[in-house]
Design a protein around this motif. Structure first.
Motif, PDB file in Angstrom:
ATOM      1  N   ASP A 172      22.798 -17.045 -53.176  1.00 25.88           N
ATOM      2  CA  ASP A 172      21.795 -17.512 -52.740  1.00 25.88           C
ATOM      3  C   ASP A 172      20.570 -17.622 -53.598  1.00 25.88           C
ATOM      4  N   THR A 191      27.360 -14.542 -50.955  1.00 27.16           N
ATOM      5  CA  THR A 191      25.993 -14.662 -52.267  1.00 27.16           C
ATOM      6  C   THR A 191      27.109 -13.710 -53.740  1.00 27.16           C
ATOM      7  N   GLU A 202      24.111 -16.741 -48.241  1.00 25.41           N
ATOM      8  CA  GLU A 202      23.694 -14.587 -48.122  1.00 25.41           C
ATOM      9  C   GLU A 202      25.268 -14.106 -47.618  1.00 25.41           C
TER      10      GLU A 202
END
Length: 179
Positions: A67, A111, A108
């Protein structure tokens, strides 16, 4: 340099593809390939983002967090990749705030898959999955079992990593090879 990064990304992408489960079925024969699939796919994503950054002259920090790396490339590159993810790989989703939140939440959630699964021996118990590798903070934010997850929030799913990798590959190759 750009072509070398892209070549390496494609190698890790291919390694992940070879570890992938046909029809998503986990068997005793392919179960040992789950962690190598996640690690190779996540590393391919990292390299595709770095190839795009190199091609577009964006100075990107050494980092494995997808991310954070993704946020460093231009907004137009981010938007093009998001659009590919949204309209390919069997998705065909209409752009909306909900779909954008789904994309960013999933990004996210994956990530740090490269690091988390590379060191899976530190957290693994009886189940190997994206959700079982969440940090406490990620569990609170993304797990459907978390009391903090509002009703109607987009869910996170492990298939996102594969779809994201395909979208990055398509975009990077189109951008770099067919310039």
């Amino acid at each position: 340099m750009i072509n070398t990064i892209l070549f390496n990304a494609n190698e890790f992408f291919e390694a992940a593809r070879r570890c992938d489960f046909p029809k998503g079925e986990v068997t005793k024969d392919n179960f040992p390939l789950m962690i190598p699939e996640f690690v190779n796919r996540a590393f391919a994503c990292e390299l595709y983002i770095k190839a795009i950054a190199e091609f577009t002259k964006v100075n990107i920090k050494k980092n494995h967090k997808l991310d954070e790396l993704f946020k460093e490339i231009s907004d137009s590159d981010q938007e093009a990749i998001y659009s590919l993810w949204r309209t390919t790989n069997g998705n065909n989703m209409i752009d909306s705030d909900y779909v954008r939140k789904q994309f960013w939440d999933n990004l996210e959630a994956i990530t740090n898959v490269f690091v988390r699964f590379r060191y899976a021996h530190e957290w693994i118990t009886t189940t190997i999955s994206l959700e079982h590798s969440f940090t406490a903070e990620q569990f609170t934010k993304f797990s459907p079992m978390s009391a903090s997850k509002p009703f109607g929030s987009p869910r996170v799913y492990s298939g996102f990593l594969k779809q994201f990798a395909i979208s990055l590959k398509v975009y990077a190759e189109k951008l770099i090879l067919f310039k």
